[in-house]
Design a protein around this motif. Sequence first.
Motif, short mmCIF file in Angstrom:
data_model
loop_
_atom_site.label_atom_id
_atom_site.label_comp_id
_atom_site.label_asym_id
_atom_site.label_seq_id
_atom_site.Cartn_x
_atom_site.Cartn_y
_atom_site.Cartn_z
N ALA A 77 0.48 -0.76 -0.20
CA ALA A 77 0.21 -0.21 -0.95
C ALA A 77 1.13 1.19 -0.33
O ALA A 77 0.45 1.97 -0.65
N LEU A 78 2.14 1.03 0.37
CA LEU A 78 3.20 2.47 0.78
C LEU A 78 3.41 2.41 -0.29
O LEU A 78 3.64 3.52 -1.42
N LEU A 79 3.76 1.38 -1.55
CA LEU A 79 4.61 1.39 -2.55
C LEU A 79 3.38 1.94 -3.55
O LEU A 79 3.75 2.70 -4.17
N GLY A 80 1.67 1.32 -3.51
CA GLY A 80 1.25 2.27 -4.24
C GLY A 80 1.17 3.81 -3.89
O GLY A 80 0.54 4.29 -5.11
N ARG A 96 9.33 10.59 0.35
CA ARG A 96 8.98 10.35 1.74
C ARG A 96 7.66 9.22 2.22
O ARG A 96 8.09 8.26 3.10
N SER A 97 6.77 8.79 0.95
CA SER A 97 6.18 7.06 1.55
C SER A 97 7.24 6.13 1.22
O SER A 97 7.40 5.13 1.35
N LEU A 98 7.85 6.45 -0.09
CA LEU A 98 9.35 5.18 0.15
C LEU A 98 10.06 4.99 0.69
O LEU A 98 10.48 3.47 1.65
N GLU A 99 10.72 5.67 1.67
CA GLU A 99 11.55 6.35 2.69
C GLU A 99 10.67 5.46 3.73
O GLU A 99 11.38 4.78 4.39
N VAL A 102 10.74 1.93 2.88
CA VAL A 102 12.00 1.28 3.63
C VAL A 102 12.34 0.80 5.28
O VAL A 102 12.39 0.13 6.05
N ALA A 103 12.02 2.32 6.44
CA ALA A 103 12.52 2.32 7.15
C ALA A 103 10.89 1.31 7.42
O ALA A 103 11.83 0.56 8.90
N LYS A 104 9.61 1.95 7.92
CA LYS A 104 8.31 0.34 8.81
C LYS A 104 9.01 -1.11 7.79
O LYS A 104 8.49 -1.56 9.32
N TYR A 105 9.37 -1.51 7.06
CA TYR A 105 9.07 -2.37 6.11
C TYR A 105 10.34 -3.10 5.68
O TYR A 105 10.33 -3.52 4.20
N PRO A 106 11.87 -3.12 6.35
CA PRO A 106 12.72 -3.29 5.37
C PRO A 106 13.34 -4.73 4.77
O PRO A 106 13.55 -4.17 3.72
N SER A 108 10.60 -6.01 3.42
CA SER A 108 9.13 -6.11 2.44
C SER A 108 9.86 -6.38 0.98
O SER A 108 10.37 -5.36 0.56
N SER A 109 9.18 -7.71 -0.13
CA SER A 109 9.31 -7.21 -1.82
C SER A 109 9.20 -5.41 -1.71
O SER A 109 10.10 -5.82 -2.80
N ALA A 110 8.28 -5.18 -1.15
CA ALA A 110 7.75 -4.09 -1.66
C ALA A 110 8.62 -2.23 -1.38
O ALA A 110 9.27 -1.50 -1.65
N ALA A 111 9.54 -2.73 0.15
CA ALA A 111 11.03 -1.73 0.67
C ALA A 111 12.09 -2.31 -0.74
O ALA A 111 12.65 -1.39 -1.11
N GLN A 112 12.26 -3.96 -1.33
CA GLN A 112 13.42 -3.22 -2.17
C GLN A 112 13.10 -2.76 -3.67
O GLN A 112 13.91 -2.12 -4.09
N ILE A 113 12.33 -2.91 -3.68
CA ILE A 113 11.43 -2.52 -5.07
C ILE A 113 11.46 -0.45 -4.98
O ILE A 113 12.30 0.42 -5.28
#
Length: 170
Positions: A77-80, A96-99, A102-106, A108-113
């Motif tokens: 959802a954050l990536l979206g 900011r949403s990407l940051e 990455v901070a909250k779900y380091p 996750s596959s979404a954080a890798q993207i």
Amino acid sequence: ESRDYEAALTQLRGGKYKEAATGFIGFIRRHPGSSFQPSAHFWAASSLYQLKDNAAAAEYYAKVANQWPDDNRAPDALLGLASAQQAQGDAKAATRSLERLVAKYPSSSAAQIARQVGAWFAFTVVQIERDLAQGDAGLQYLVLQLWHARSPWPHLYTAIRQPGIHSGAG
């Protein structure tokens, strides 16, 4: 309850985004206590994003991330949300949403993207600034095309093939 959710999901799978969005939003209103709420919000956002209703998509993605941060869809959802914000032209909010992702779900596959997008975006900003200082409008055009495209390669080819869009062309 599950019949309403499944009906909307079937519409989404069939590429009927308007019907899917209507179905999920109706589900959200009719079943406020459902355990399907996080998923219904996520899929409503995804449907709205496909319809290019980026403001509404951002609202639904943000609700998933904020109201259900422990749900397995929260990182996506954050990536979206970042994608919808970028589509609205708000690169700062998208960053900011990407940051936050990455901070909250380091792990996750979404954080890798998000890391890949964030690193690419940081590089292109530096590159644009340098090339603009040198009067290179071609690379700026190319980077903007890549950033705004979901699938950058057709745009990359088009940008390179356009007359006057070359390094040093202004």
